[in-house]
Design a protein around this motif. Structure first.
Motif, PDB file in Angstrom:
ATOM      1  N   PHE A  45      41.749  26.578  51.369  1.00 19.86           N
ATOM      2  CA  PHE A  45      41.641  27.854  50.682  1.00 19.86           C
ATOM      3  C   PHE A  45      42.970  28.168  50.022  1.00 19.86           C
ATOM      4  O   PHE A  45      44.008  27.611  50.381  1.00 19.86           O
ATOM      5  N   TRP A  46      42.925  29.076  49.053  1.00 12.30           N
ATOM      6  CA  TRP A  46      44.117  29.542  48.366  1.00 12.30           C
ATOM      7  C   TRP A  46      44.495  30.925  48.873  1.00 12.30           C
ATOM      8  O   TRP A  46      43.626  31.706  49.278  1.00 12.30           O
ATOM      9  N   VAL A  47      45.795  31.239  48.832  1.00 12.96           N
ATOM     10  CA  VAL A  47      46.303  32.536  49.230  1.00 12.96           C
ATOM     11  C   VAL A  47      47.102  33.119  48.067  1.00 12.96           C
ATOM     12  O   VAL A  47      48.115  32.535  47.663  1.00 12.96           O
ATOM     13  N   LEU A  48      46.652  34.234  47.509  1.00 11.23           N
ATOM     14  CA  LEU A  48      47.440  34.932  46.502  1.00 11.23           C
ATOM     15  C   LEU A  48      48.537  35.709  47.214  1.00 11.23           C
ATOM     16  O   LEU A  48      48.324  36.250  48.309  1.00 11.23           O
ATOM     17  N   THR A  49      49.717  35.814  46.573  1.00 11.68           N
ATOM     18  CA  THR A  49      50.884  36.314  47.308  1.00 11.68           C
ATOM     19  C   THR A  49      51.527  37.558  46.712  1.00 11.68           C
ATOM     20  O   THR A  49      52.445  38.109  47.328  1.00 11.68           O
ATOM     21  N   THR A  50      51.104  38.020  45.548  1.00 16.03           N
ATOM     22  CA  THR A  50      51.772  39.162  44.928  1.00 16.03           C
ATOM     23  C   THR A  50      50.844  40.371  44.860  1.00 16.03           C
ATOM     24  O   THR A  50      49.608  40.228  44.803  1.00 16.03           O
ATOM     25  N   TYR A  51      51.438  41.542  44.843  1.00 16.53           N
ATOM     26  CA  TYR A  51      50.676  42.791  44.718  1.00 16.53           C
ATOM     27  C   TYR A  51      49.831  42.766  43.447  1.00 16.53           C
ATOM     28  O   TYR A  51      48.623  43.061  43.483  1.00 16.53           O
ATOM     29  N   ALA A  52      50.442  42.402  42.317  1.00 16.81           N
ATOM     30  CA  ALA A  52      49.722  42.410  41.045  1.00 16.81           C
ATOM     31  C   ALA A  52      48.565  41.419  41.056  1.00 16.81           C
ATOM     32  O   ALA A  52      47.447  41.742  40.627  1.00 16.81           O
ATOM     33  N   GLY A  53      48.812  40.208  41.551  1.00 17.30           N
ATOM     34  CA  GLY A  53      47.766  39.200  41.574  1.00 17.30           C
ATOM     35  C   GLY A  53      46.621  39.568  42.497  1.00 17.30           C
ATOM     36  O   GLY A  53      45.446  39.360  42.171  1.00 17.30           O
ATOM     37  N   ILE A  54      46.948  40.112  43.655  1.00 19.78           N
ATOM     38  CA  ILE A  54      45.915  40.500  44.613  1.00 19.78           C
ATOM     39  C   ILE A  54      45.098  41.658  44.071  1.00 19.78           C
ATOM     40  O   ILE A  54      43.853  41.673  44.171  1.00 19.78           O
ATOM     41  N   CYS A  55      45.751  42.662  43.473  1.00 21.75           N
ATOM     42  CA  CYS A  55      45.017  43.789  42.892  1.00 21.75           C
ATOM     43  C   CYS A  55      44.098  43.317  41.768  1.00 21.75           C
ATOM     44  O   CYS A  55      42.942  43.759  41.676  1.00 21.75           O
ATOM     45  N   ARG A  56      44.591  42.443  40.911  1.00 22.28           N
ATOM     46  CA  ARG A  56      43.751  41.938  39.807  1.00 22.28           C
ATOM     47  C   ARG A  56      42.507  41.247  40.346  1.00 22.28           C
ATOM     48  O   ARG A  56      41.408  41.432  39.824  1.00 22.28           O
ATOM     49  N   ALA A  57      42.678  40.444  41.385  1.00 18.98           N
ATOM     50  CA  ALA A  57      41.539  39.725  41.938  1.00 18.98           C
ATOM     51  C   ALA A  57      40.524  40.681  42.560  1.00 18.98           C
ATOM     52  O   ALA A  57      39.311  40.523  42.387  1.00 18.98           O
TER      53      ALA A  57
END
Length: 391
Positions: A45-57
């Motif tokens: 699995f992949w893990v997003l690590t930034t606030y911006a990236g996580i919010c966008r997803a």
């Protein structure tokens, strides 16, 4: 179009889904420039690590769908209402459910939430010691949920056993097998089914009875979906709130200045709750990529985690993210997620957290950890462990 990032560039590691928030942050820091890392653990699995990236997803259901809401094995096979539905069906489920957890309804609930906290604390206050989670937080939160849904409080001990068995399952060699054992999800589903039968025979002004009039796409809601919905309320409505309570109290036990301020300044208490929600976020919701997307994540059908513990500790958004700061001027945390699937019970959880902390400190203003208590953060959820306090 898919971004040109290989697994090696973004960094592949053998990383367990059930790792502690601190471990998520440690590995994320090693891959900060990529905005994501890939774990080869389990099926990968992949893990997003930034606030911006996580919010966008969270907000982009076209690219990141709820077809898979966890990296746990078999997660894609489960239908969890309303977590794993999207589009018009999800909108309708939220509309029906939201009316039971509006801010106004939560304000109406708060007096009995407060009375319940006060009574439970008074029951062990004279002992001078307690297991915070087991003597107070877990039964307190579960009683509140049972009342909100319409389950009889006489069944508290039975539901506590189910809750503890589900938490213990995470530490088993095969967590999925343990979760679906006799005292895990099957026991919860059997209980919910029994309560549906009871409310059909004896209607009451509660959420269970209300679901009998609900329709989805013009057709009556099925009992299968009712069971799924009520199980999700149990799974989502207990563990995270207990976890936040326990972490907040451990922080206050270890930081007397913050505790004194919480006691002395009534106005700072709601602000403190928001900072506790940010600092101690721990859940790792998952999504599944629906198509090639412009980020380090691979293409169609891959699992992507959106850890709240990373979003709410992003130093680009929260200066000194590891410090609990009651004077933090900008706190756009997403402890309850964001986007179409943002937690419907946020107001209910906030009310329970604030009320419990106020009532605890009204009766037990000075307390500490016993010498044998480990003050460090535990693996995964705090409510998996026995937080003991003395006073």
């Amino acid at each position: 179009m898919r971004a040109e990032h290989s697994t090696e560039e973004a960094g592949a590691v053998d990383f367990d889904y059930f790792n502690a928030p601190g471990e998520y942050r440690r590995v994320a820091a090693e891959h900060a420039r990529d905005g994501a890392f890939r774990s080869e653990h389990g099926g990968g699995f992949w893990v997003l690590t930034t606030y911006a990236g996580i919010c966008r997803a969270f907000r982009n259901e076209a690219d990141f769908t709820v077809g898979r809401v966890s990296a746990a094995e078999g997660a894609e096979a489960e239908r969890w209402i309303p977590l794993t539905v999207d589009g018009p069906e999800h909108t309708e489920w939220r509309r029906l459910l939201a009316s039971w957890f509006t801010p106004q309804r939560v304000r109406e609930m708060t007096p009995w939430i407060r009375q319940r906290a006060r009574r439970r604390i008074a029951g062990f206050r004279e002992r001078g010691e307690a297991s915070f989670s087991e003597d107070f937080a877990r039964p307190y939160v579960l009683e509140n949920l049972m009342t909100a849904v319409g389950w009889p409080l006489s069944d508290l001990d039975h539901l506590l056993r189910i809750n503890r068995a589900m938490i213990a399952a995470r530490s088993e060699p095969d967590p999925r097998e343990a979760f679906f054992s006799d005292l895990g999800l099957p026991a919860l589903e059997a209980y919910v089914g029994k309560q549906l039968e009871h409310r059909r025979a004896e209607p009451a002004p509660d959420l269970i009875t209300a679901t009998f009039d609900w329709k989805m796409g013009g057709a009556p809601v099925t009992d299968e979906d009712r069971v799924s919905l009520l199980c999700v309320l149990f799974l989502a409505g207990v563990d995270s709130t207990v976890n936040h309570l326990a972490n907040a109290v451990q922080h206050l036990a270890c930081h007397p200045e913050d505790r004194r301020r919480f006691l002395a300044e009534e106005a700072v208490r709601p602000v403190a709750v928001e900072e506790f929600l940010r600092a101690f976020s721990c859940m790792y919701p998952g999504r599944m990529t629906a198509r090639e997307v412009s980020c380090p994540v691979a293409g169609h059908g891959e699992t992507v985690l959106l850890p709240l513990a990373l979003a709410n500790h992003d130093p680009d958004v929260f200066p000194e993210p590891g410090r609990v700061d009651f004077d933090r001027e900008h706190n756009p945390h997403i402890a309850f997620g964001t986007g179409p699937h943002q937690c419907l019970g946020a107001a209910f959880a906030r009310a329970q957290l604030l009320t419990a902390l106020e009532e605890w400190h009204a009766q037990i203003p000075r307390y500490t950890l016993p010498p044998e208590q480990d003050p460090s953060a535990p693996p995964f959820l705090r409510n998996s462990y026995d937080l003991r306090l003395i006073w």
